[in-house]
Design an enzyme around this catalytic site. Structure first.
Site, PDB file in Angstrom:
ATOM      1  N   GLY A 231      52.359  31.598  22.964  1.00  0.00           N
ATOM      2  CA  GLY A 231      51.633  32.070  21.792  1.00  0.00           C
ATOM      3  C   GLY A 231      50.397  32.832  22.203  1.00  0.00           C
ATOM      4  N   GLY A 236      46.164  29.159  23.444  1.00  0.00           N
ATOM      5  CA  GLY A 236      46.397  28.578  24.776  1.00  0.00           C
ATOM      6  C   GLY A 236      45.139  27.928  25.330  1.00  0.00           C
ATOM      7  N   CYS A 287      55.541  40.031  23.307  1.00  0.00           N
ATOM      8  CA  CYS A 287      54.464  39.844  24.296  1.00  0.00           C
ATOM      9  C   CYS A 287      54.551  40.928  25.358  1.00  0.00           C
ATOM     10  CB  CYS A 287      54.570  38.470  24.922  1.00  0.00           C
ATOM     11  SG  CYS A 287      56.225  38.107  25.508  1.00  0.00           S
ATOM     12  N   GLU A 388      45.096  42.901  22.303  1.00  0.00           N
ATOM     13  CA  GLU A 388      46.490  42.820  21.864  1.00  0.00           C
ATOM     14  C   GLU A 388      46.552  43.005  20.347  1.00  0.00           C
ATOM     15  OE1 GLU A 388      48.559  39.000  22.027  1.00  0.00           O
ATOM     16  OE2 GLU A 388      50.293  40.029  22.884  1.00  0.00           O
TER      17      GLU A 388
END
Ligand code: NAD
Length: 503
Positions: A231, A236, A287, A388
């Site tokens: 994720g 994280g 990702c 991101e």
């Protein structure tokens, strides 16, 4: 909305479907249409306690099932998954939004991983090594760890759970899965197939719910020694902190800001194909998505022109329609975040070459559609080149030579995937050596992992572990060293075999 679609689903604990202790539910929606797909238990610590207790009890027997037999269950599961591939592919398109070809690939990844890990049941190699003493035998073996907590995202809703569950099970662990709250329906069918494949009750359990509630309770549970998580980076970090007091083994697969380098000698048509697939496939929600394209100045204009034309020709629509190239993004919050980054890019002075808007008309307003977006003249330090975005947005960065391309590619916090298009073999090998990512492609886009190679990234993409391939076994086993002395007398290592010099 039909009565069937509005069905209320349960958690799967000890082989039974059960409601959340608190009785609350949340809904799963089709991101292309807003259609309600079902209601799912909004679980909390009590539900997690129950699931972990079931997994802990089941572990006592499962760890003793011979690994090849555990592998047999995975083989049967893979065959069942194959039989249901079309149905699951369509379901994925409805719940997550992917186009059919990609959804089929997602299911296929789960099939491949299950077959690969089933075979691991007949390997799980340890080592034998000579002893420094006579009449003594040394070996190391992999041991299961116990209950694995698996927490997964919505973007590969079948593949990622399989990447965690298949190796965890073949290694002799039991599992509690907390699937993403945006794709709970897919998890449902997934565990049913495991039960049909003969997995004993309690070996795999599912607890639905939100990250800060069910997910956090799983991470903190004292009887869960391993957490495997895929994720966002921030999640994280939160998980690592929450697991620290329990000194847990935490495996993280986090975000990316992946770059494709296009050199002046590249096959530009091939490069554009690779960029389109990597930047806009799964609506940029991978990702491994190529959210940066680093282009040699000699081919920058040609590449930008071609890429924009092709991006504008992409057709948006529901994933299950054969004519669709780009499906919706997962939910409204994602749509707003992606659109927010377009404004960031414009404010930073990047040139919006195409896209940059929420798509409407032709029924698209019912869902969450964003036009494929290309920014030009992007400075490598701009936020759109550093953060991101997780949507169909990519940033073109102009460079003068190979060394600058590598420097720019590496100049970010993440390190998942990278790619270079070149016909120069020397440059290709230098790129393979110097790109600071866990995965590098030559003359292909940044995406397309195969299950028998390690998967994961450097820097902030993770914490040094790898998923898939043999590397996954290190997440789900502990090494145990075994010494067998058959000399019949006490032999002391480091003492009895050392030649002592005369005084
Ligand atoms: P997310 O971190 O928001 O959620 C992932 C999962 O974590 C969900 O199940 C969520 O409920 C749970 N969660 C959230 N907060 C939690 C907490 N405090 N404690 C425990 N669990 C918690 O991520 P997402 O939006 O679902 O997925 C997108 C992200 O995943 C992107 O950053 C993407 O790059 C990353 N991703 C990485 C890989 C990889 O292998 N490196 C693969 C796919 C996706």
């Amino acid at each position: 909305m039909s009565a069937v679609e509005a069905r209320v689903f349960g958690n799967y604990i000890g082989g039974e479907w059960v409601d959340a202790a608190g009785g609350e539910t949340f809904e799963s929606l089709n991101p292309a249409t807003g259609e309600l797909l079902g209601a799912f238990p909004r679980s909390g610590a009590t539900d997690v306690d129950r699931a972990v207790a079931a997994a802990k009890a089941a572990w006592e027997d499962w760890r003793l099932v011979p690994a090849p037999k555990r592998g047999d269950v995975l083989f049967r599961f893979a065959r069942l998954l194959e039989g249901e591939k079309d149905e699951l592919t369509r379901l994925m398109s409805r719940e997550m939004g992917k186009v059919l070809a990609e959804a089929g690939g997602d299911v296929q990844e789960a099939i491949d991983m299950s077959v690969y890990m089933a075979g691991e049941g007949r390997r799980l190699f340890g080592q034998t090594t000579p002893s420094e003493l006579r009449d003594k035998f040394n070996m190391s073996v992999r041991m299961p760890v116990g209950v694995v907590g698996a927490i997964t995202p919505w973007n590969f809703p079948i593949a990622i759970p399989a990447w965690k569950i298949a190796p965890a099970l073949v290694c002799g662990n039991t599992v509690v899965l907390k699937p993403a709250e945006d794709t709970p329906l897919l998890a449902e069918r997934f565990v049913e197939l495991f039960a049909e494949a003969g997995l004993p009750p309690g070996v795999l359990n599912v607890v639905h719910g939100f990250g800060e509630e069910a997910g956090d309770a799983l991470v903190r549970h004292p009887d869960v020694p391993v957490i495997t998580f895929t994720g966002a980076r921030e999640t994280g970090v939160a998980i690592t902190k929450a697991a620290a007091d329990g000194l847990k083994h935490v495996h993280l697969e986090l975000g990316g800001k992946n770059a494709i380098i296009v050199m002046e000698d590249a096959d530009l048509d091939l490069a554009v194909e690779g960029i389109l697939w990597s930047a806009f496939g799964t609506s940029g929600q991978r990702c491994t998505a190529a959210s940066r394209v680093i282009v040699h100045e000699a081919v920058y204009d040609a590449l930008a022109g071609k890429l924009v034309r092709e991006a504008e020709a992409m057709r948006l629509g529901p994933g299950w329609e054969e004519s669709t190239d780009v499906g919706p993004v997962i939910n409204r919050a994602a749509l707003e975040k992606i659109h927010g980054y377009t404004q960031v890019g414009v404010d930073e002075g990047a040139r919006l070459l195409t896209g940059g808007e929420i798509a409407g008309g032709n029924g698209l307003d019912r869902g969450f559609f964003y036009r494929p977006t290309v920014f030009g003249d992007v400075d490598p330090e701009m936020r759109i080149a550093q953060e991101e975005i997780f949507g169909p947005t990519t940033a073109l960065i102009r460079v003068r030579d190979f060394d600058e391309a590598i420097r720019v590619a590496n100049g970010i916090r993440y390190g998942l995937s990278s790619a270079i298009f070149t016909r120069d073999i020397n440059r290709a090998f230098r790129a393979m050596r110097d790109l600071a990512t866990g995965i590098t492609y030559v003359n292909a886009g940044t995406t397309g992992a195969e299950v028998h190679l390690p998967f994961g990234g450097t820097k902030d993409t993770g914490n040094g572990h790898r998923e898939a391939g043999q590397a996954a076994l290190d997440v789900f086993t502990e090494w145990k060293s075994l010494y067998v002395d058959y000399s019949g007398r006490l032999q002391r290592a480091q003492i009895d075999n050392v030649e002592h010099p005369a005084p």
